[in-house]
Design a protein around this motif. Structure first.
Motif, PDB file in Angstrom:
ATOM      1  N   VAL A 180      83.001  72.992  63.732  1.00  0.00           N
ATOM      2  CA  VAL A 180      82.950  73.455  65.117  1.00  0.00           C
ATOM      3  C   VAL A 180      82.034  72.557  65.757  1.00  0.00           C
ATOM      4  O   VAL A 180      80.877  72.111  65.561  1.00  0.00           O
ATOM      5  CB  VAL A 180      82.252  75.075  65.137  1.00  0.00           C
ATOM      6  N   THR A 181      82.545  72.080  67.126  1.00  0.00           N
ATOM      7  CA  THR A 181      82.073  71.070  67.876  1.00  0.00           C
ATOM      8  C   THR A 181      81.042  71.891  69.015  1.00  0.00           C
ATOM      9  O   THR A 181      81.623  72.823  69.537  1.00  0.00           O
ATOM     10  CB  THR A 181      82.669  70.270  68.522  1.00  0.00           C
ATOM     11  N   PRO A 182      79.857  71.639  69.158  1.00  0.00           N
ATOM     12  CA  PRO A 182      79.145  72.270  70.042  1.00  0.00           C
ATOM     13  C   PRO A 182      79.584  71.869  71.590  1.00  0.00           C
ATOM     14  O   PRO A 182      80.097  70.890  71.487  1.00  0.00           O
ATOM     15  CB  PRO A 182      77.654  71.674  69.958  1.00  0.00           C
ATOM     16  N   ASN A 183      79.313  72.915  72.473  1.00  0.00           N
ATOM     17  CA  ASN A 183      79.789  72.473  73.952  1.00  0.00           C
ATOM     18  C   ASN A 183      78.658  72.860  74.761  1.00  0.00           C
ATOM     19  O   ASN A 183      78.477  74.073  75.152  1.00  0.00           O
ATOM     20  CB  ASN A 183      81.034  73.397  74.256  1.00  0.00           C
ATOM     21  N   PRO A 184      77.814  72.028  75.110  1.00  0.00           N
ATOM     22  CA  PRO A 184      76.625  72.307  75.819  1.00  0.00           C
ATOM     23  C   PRO A 184      76.969  72.686  77.562  1.00  0.00           C
ATOM     24  O   PRO A 184      76.164  72.351  78.317  1.00  0.00           O
ATOM     25  CB  PRO A 184      75.697  71.130  75.756  1.00  0.00           C
ATOM     26  N   ASP A 185      78.246  72.128  77.655  1.00  0.00           N
ATOM     27  CA  ASP A 185      78.699  72.513  79.097  1.00  0.00           C
ATOM     28  C   ASP A 185      79.302  73.640  79.524  1.00  0.00           C
ATOM     29  O   ASP A 185      79.751  73.900  80.666  1.00  0.00           O
ATOM     30  CB  ASP A 185      79.751  71.242  79.506  1.00  0.00           C
ATOM     31  N   LEU A 186      79.073  74.715  78.618  1.00  0.00           N
ATOM     32  CA  LEU A 186      79.579  75.821  78.959  1.00  0.00           C
ATOM     33  C   LEU A 186      79.026  76.564  80.346  1.00  0.00           C
ATOM     34  O   LEU A 186      77.822  76.457  80.214  1.00  0.00           O
ATOM     35  CB  LEU A 186      79.476  76.979  77.644  1.00  0.00           C
TER      36      LEU A 186
END
Length: 190
Positions: A84-90
């Motif tokens: 699972v790749t993090p998405n700090p731009d949510l």
């Protein structure tokens, strides 16, 4: 009833119709001194208003409206395990919803009830998870609407039953496709 992007209230789209933000560089994920980014919720507010009108002792008409938001959790922004790749731009979810319904009390001592409610919620930037996309992403616009029918029945002085049926049409408005993990029909007997 304002369904929370349950939530709640949650339901979401598929990889082919989602707008996904860029993934953070590996230095931001690896525990470098850069603090995790957090989405801005500045200027965001919530509100709710509701009313009930009693026509007489047995009829009630009710309606409510509400708006809210949900910021992405630290887990959704930074989870980096098992592919699972993090998405700090949510982006934060923002929702507007309303419901309107009618209720009838009947029977001895008005212990029986039948209610019908229509509801609708629109969510901008709904947060969803998709393993095929390797993580969390935003759905630009989503809408859930439907009807709920509920009945309470006194079977005896000490025994009662509750029946609920709900139909929900939840779609991604940008692609006009059904949202995943949102049951269209639910029936409950208690």
């Amino acid at each position: 009833m304002l369904t929370s992007p349950a939530p709640s209230l949650s339901n979401k789209g598929s990889p082919t119709h989602a707008s996904r933000s860029a993934v953070a560089p590996s230095s931001a994920r690896s525990g470098a001194s850069t603090p995790p980014s957090t989405p801005s919720c500045a200027g965001t507010s919530t509100a709710r208003a509701s009313a009930v009108w009693r026509l007489d002792e047995t009829w009630r008409f009710r309606a409510s409206w509400g708006q809210g938001f949900r910021a992405p959790s630290l887990f959704e922004l930074n989870y980096d395990q098992f592919g699972v790749t993090p998405n700090p731009d949510l982006r934060p979810e923002k929702a507007n919803g309303f419901d309107a319904g009618v209720e009838k009390l009947f029977g001895e001592n008005r212990r029986q009830r039948l209610a019908v409610t229509f509801f609708q919620t629109r969510v901008d930037d709904q947060i969803d998870f998709d393993l095929m996309q390797n993580g969390y992403y935003n759905i630009d616009e989503a809408r859930s609407r439907g009807v709920e029918v509920e009945g309470d029945f006194a079977l005896s002085p000490r025994l009662s039953a509750n029946l609920t049926y709900s139909f929900t049409d939840a779609i991604d408005l940008s692609t006009d496709t059904q949202l995943l993990r949102q049951p269209q029909m639910i029936m409950q007997i208690l």
